[in-house]
Design a protein around this motif. Structure first.
Motif, PDB file in Angstrom:
ATOM      1  N   SER A 273      46.866  40.132  36.743  1.00 43.48           N
ATOM      2  CA  SER A 273      46.420  41.083  37.764  1.00 43.48           C
ATOM      3  C   SER A 273      45.574  42.184  37.140  1.00 43.48           C
ATOM      4  O   SER A 273      45.877  42.680  36.048  1.00 43.48           O
ATOM      5  N   ILE A 274      44.522  42.573  37.842  1.00 39.91           N
ATOM      6  CA  ILE A 274      43.618  43.617  37.373  1.00 39.91           C
ATOM      7  C   ILE A 274      43.325  44.585  38.513  1.00 39.91           C
ATOM      8  O   ILE A 274      43.582  44.291  39.686  1.00 39.91           O
ATOM      9  N   ILE A 275      42.804  45.742  38.162  1.00 33.85           N
ATOM     10  CA  ILE A 275      42.311  46.682  39.164  1.00 33.85           C
ATOM     11  C   ILE A 275      41.021  46.125  39.744  1.00 33.85           C
ATOM     12  O   ILE A 275      40.228  45.502  39.045  1.00 33.85           O
ATOM     13  N   ALA A 276      40.808  46.335  41.022  1.00 34.79           N
ATOM     14  CA  ALA A 276      39.612  45.809  41.679  1.00 34.79           C
ATOM     15  C   ALA A 276      38.360  46.269  40.940  1.00 34.79           C
ATOM     16  O   ALA A 276      38.150  47.473  40.759  1.00 34.79           O
ATOM     17  N   PRO A 277      37.541  45.338  40.451  1.00 34.49           N
ATOM     18  CA  PRO A 277      36.319  45.735  39.736  1.00 34.49           C
ATOM     19  C   PRO A 277      35.334  46.421  40.676  1.00 34.49           C
ATOM     20  O   PRO A 277      35.362  46.206  41.895  1.00 34.49           O
ATOM     21  N   LYS A 278      34.470  47.245  40.114  1.00 37.98           N
ATOM     22  CA  LYS A 278      33.499  47.970  40.928  1.00 37.98           C
ATOM     23  C   LYS A 278      32.419  47.054  41.472  1.00 37.98           C
ATOM     24  O   LYS A 278      31.832  47.330  42.519  1.00 37.98           O
ATOM     25  N   THR A 279      32.133  45.988  40.763  1.00 34.25           N
ATOM     26  CA  THR A 279      31.113  45.048  41.212  1.00 34.25           C
ATOM     27  C   THR A 279      31.709  43.649  41.284  1.00 34.25           C
ATOM     28  O   THR A 279      32.637  43.308  40.554  1.00 34.25           O
ATOM     29  N   ASN A 280      31.163  42.848  42.173  1.00 39.14           N
ATOM     30  CA  ASN A 280      31.558  41.445  42.293  1.00 39.14           C
ATOM     31  C   ASN A 280      33.058  41.288  42.546  1.00 39.14           C
ATOM     32  O   ASN A 280      33.729  40.428  41.961  1.00 39.14           O
ATOM     33  N   GLU A 291      48.360  37.224  49.695  1.00 37.90           N
ATOM     34  CA  GLU A 291      49.271  36.786  50.747  1.00 37.90           C
ATOM     35  C   GLU A 291      50.714  37.178  50.440  1.00 37.90           C
ATOM     36  O   GLU A 291      51.471  37.544  51.334  1.00 37.90           O
ATOM     37  N   ARG A 292      51.101  37.118  49.171  1.00 33.34           N
ATOM     38  CA  ARG A 292      52.476  37.457  48.811  1.00 33.34           C
ATOM     39  C   ARG A 292      52.698  38.961  48.834  1.00 33.34           C
ATOM     40  O   ARG A 292      53.739  39.438  49.288  1.00 33.34           O
ATOM     41  N   ASN A 293      51.735  39.749  48.332  1.00 31.18           N
ATOM     42  CA  ASN A 293      51.893  41.204  48.247  1.00 31.18           C
ATOM     43  C   ASN A 293      51.502  41.937  49.518  1.00 31.18           C
ATOM     44  O   ASN A 293      51.770  43.130  49.662  1.00 31.18           O
ATOM     45  N   GLN A 294      50.838  41.239  50.431  1.00 29.67           N
ATOM     46  CA  GLN A 294      50.366  41.850  51.676  1.00 29.67           C
ATOM     47  C   GLN A 294      49.397  43.004  51.427  1.00 29.67           C
ATOM     48  O   GLN A 294      49.347  43.970  52.186  1.00 29.67           O
ATOM     49  N   LYS A 295      48.652  42.913  50.361  1.00 35.70           N
ATOM     50  CA  LYS A 295      47.588  43.869  50.087  1.00 35.70           C
ATOM     51  C   LYS A 295      46.597  43.202  49.145  1.00 35.70           C
ATOM     52  O   LYS A 295      46.964  42.285  48.400  1.00 35.70           O
ATOM     53  N   PRO A 296      45.333  43.618  49.190  1.00 35.20           N
ATOM     54  CA  PRO A 296      44.310  42.955  48.363  1.00 35.20           C
ATOM     55  C   PRO A 296      44.681  42.945  46.887  1.00 35.20           C
ATOM     56  O   PRO A 296      45.060  43.975  46.318  1.00 35.20           O
ATOM     57  N   SER A 297      44.600  41.769  46.262  1.00 33.80           N
ATOM     58  CA  SER A 297      44.929  41.613  44.849  1.00 33.80           C
ATOM     59  C   SER A 297      43.779  40.921  44.133  1.00 33.80           C
ATOM     60  O   SER A 297      43.107  40.054  44.708  1.00 33.80           O
ATOM     61  N   TYR A 298      43.602  41.283  42.868  1.00 34.51           N
ATOM     62  CA  TYR A 298      42.510  40.744  42.065  1.00 34.51           C
ATOM     63  C   TYR A 298      43.084  40.308  40.720  1.00 34.51           C
ATOM     64  O   TYR A 298      44.069  40.866  40.230  1.00 34.51           O
TER      65      TYR A 298
END
Length: 478
Positions: A273-280, A291-298
């Motif tokens: 798991s990572i923090i949402a990148p600024k690009t792409n 789907e499991r965490n019910q919040k956007p994951s990257y």
């Protein structure tokens, strides 16, 4: 003599190109303070400073030589007044504040009673005060001493003292820094310990900073430097493609475990798991985690090929989490090895996220399996569990892989690669992992949506192996 009106012109002059070595800002501050105090002092202090000027031939010496002379005259008379570790702490604070806070005062500051500064006698009765932040190194001193039992050390660093000492010896020439006039260099053992502790526990840098008595940004820098050294020095020794002799040993061992011939490795891909990148961002979007965490994951990925002991023989790190296992595999060095013919007469065992190829065995996925196909799937699952267990231990030992990492995306492959190398070292030296550190993998496997690229030869080879396994188990049972 320098006055307040002269300061702007002197600073402007430092921007010009001349043959005279002009002062930088720190040197200017020291010289200006000296002359300013000389102008305002009365009595013995003023006489003492004027004698210093008389002793020094200003016109025939450079400013650097003057500063060295001035520092020598103002050197403390006792080494116990400014301990060496204070210079070390102060240097780490420079990185935190991005500039040096140096103040000089004749009278004690209120902050002195709170341990916020260190003072040294300048030889003329003056006290030169350097503002620093005191930090305790008690935790690290204890774990670095003989008083710390090995099991307690292993709990903090996920390895024994003997293995830790070996790593320090291997990295010594690359990690070691020289002492300077400003500070004593951080010892190699402490540098390596900061990195391994951070990888092992995943604790925030603020916690690591308080345990080791170093600045937060210093700890972050040490983690990256040691990870780079691990990649340069230890990866070629502990994570490499097997030679022909070793490949034959791997085939024999896998064959004795499953009955499937010519298997050189079990492949698996996990997500970090990572923090949402600024690009792409869409490329790193992880649907299963979301789907499991019910919040956007990257996430980013780590693909690894393991031998029967769970050691990595090939890794592919850093592809976006939205890519399937098959897509990552096609871009990996392992796929290029197959193109070069290095995997002839060999099998790599994967899960249903990979497609069946002339050198990749995957389980049957259709309904209503025959007895032979069912037995084949059982054996493939046994070999897959070797790879999955290796990744469980990887994430269990190195807690930084269990949570959303804060490392920059461009630096993350180096950190993940260091974790894989340290995993191999621990496995090689039979470092036991506590049961409470076990980490269950989830949301890693991705089913292949189509069967593109499956060759007729691969289908026939898999059916033949399944048939042989059925008869082998039947004969062994009777």
């Amino acid at each position: 003599m320098l006055s307040h009106q002269n300061r702007p012109s002197l600073l402007r002059n430092t921007m010009e190109t001349t043959s005279t070595p002009f002062l930088n800002l720190e040197e200017y501050s020291s010289v200006y303070s000296f002359f300013q105090e000389l102008e305002t002092d009365h009595g013995e202090a003023s006489v003492s400073k004027r004698r210093m000027l008389d002793e020094f031939d200003v016109e025939n010496k450079s400013m650097n030589e003057f500063l060295e002379f001035f520092d020598e005259k103002n050197a403390p008379t006792s080494q116990t007044e400014i301990p060496s570790f204070d210079f070390e702490t102060r240097a780490s604070e420079m990185a935190d504040w991005d500039h040096v806070r140096v103040r000089k005062a004749r009278t004690p500051s209120p902050a002195a009673s709170h341990g916020g500064e260190t003072a040294a006698d300048d030889g003329g009765g003056q006290r030169r005060r350097l503002w620093v932040k005191e930090r305790s190194k008690g935790w690290w001193r204890y774990h670095n001493s003989d008083e710390c039992p090995d099991n307690e050390f292993r709990k903090a660093f996920r390895m024994s003292k003997a293995t830790f000492n070996m790593i320090c010896d291997e990295l010594d020439s690359v990690v070691m820094k020289k002492n300077t006039m400003l500070r004593m260099a951080i010892p190699v053992r402490q540098r390596v310990a900061v990195c391994i502790y951070r990888l092992a526990t995943g604790d925030p840098l603020r916690t690591v900073s308080s345990l080791f008595g170093l600045g937060i940004s210093t700890c972050h820098k040490l983690v990256l430097e040691v990870c780079a050294a691990i990649r340069t020095v230890l990866m070629p020794k502990y994570l490499q493609w097997p030679n022909q002799e070793r490949l034959q040993e791997i085939k024999t061992t896998f064959g004795s475990i499953s009955g499937i011939p010519d298997v050189i490795g079990s492949i698996y891909t996990t997500h970090i798991s990572i923090i949402a990148p600024k690009t792409n961002q869409e490329a790193y979007y992880n649907r299963k985690h979301t789907e499991r965490n019910q919040k956007p994951s990257y996430s980013t990925t780590v693909q690894g090929l393991v031998d029967p002991r769970g050691l990595f023989t090939d890794i592919c790190i850093g592809y976006p989490g939205s890519m399937s296992d098959e897509q990552i595999f096609e871009k990996s060095a392992l796929s290029r090895r197959s193109t070069l013919g290095m995997l002839e007469n060999s099998w790599v065992v994967g899960n249903s996220g990979y497609s069946l190829k002339d050198w990749i065995l995957v389980p049957y996925t259709q309904q209503n399996l025959t007895w032979g196909q069912h037995v084949f799937n059982q054996k493939v699952n046994e070999l897959q569990m070797i790879a999955k267990d290796a990744f469980m231990r990887l994430k269990g030992r190195w807690g930084c892989l269990q949570k959303r990492t804060e490392v920059k995306l461009q630096e993350l492959p180096m950190v993940l690669g260091a974790c894989c190398v340290l995993h191999n070292i621990c496995e090689t030296y039979n470092e036991e992992m506590d049961e409470d550190l076990r980490f269950d993998l989830y949301d890693d496997s991705m089913e292949l949506k189509d069967g593109r690229g499956i060759s007729v030869n691969a289908l026939q080879a898999r059916d033949s192996i399944a048939h042989s396994l059925l008869h082998f188990n039947f004969n062994r049972g009777t």
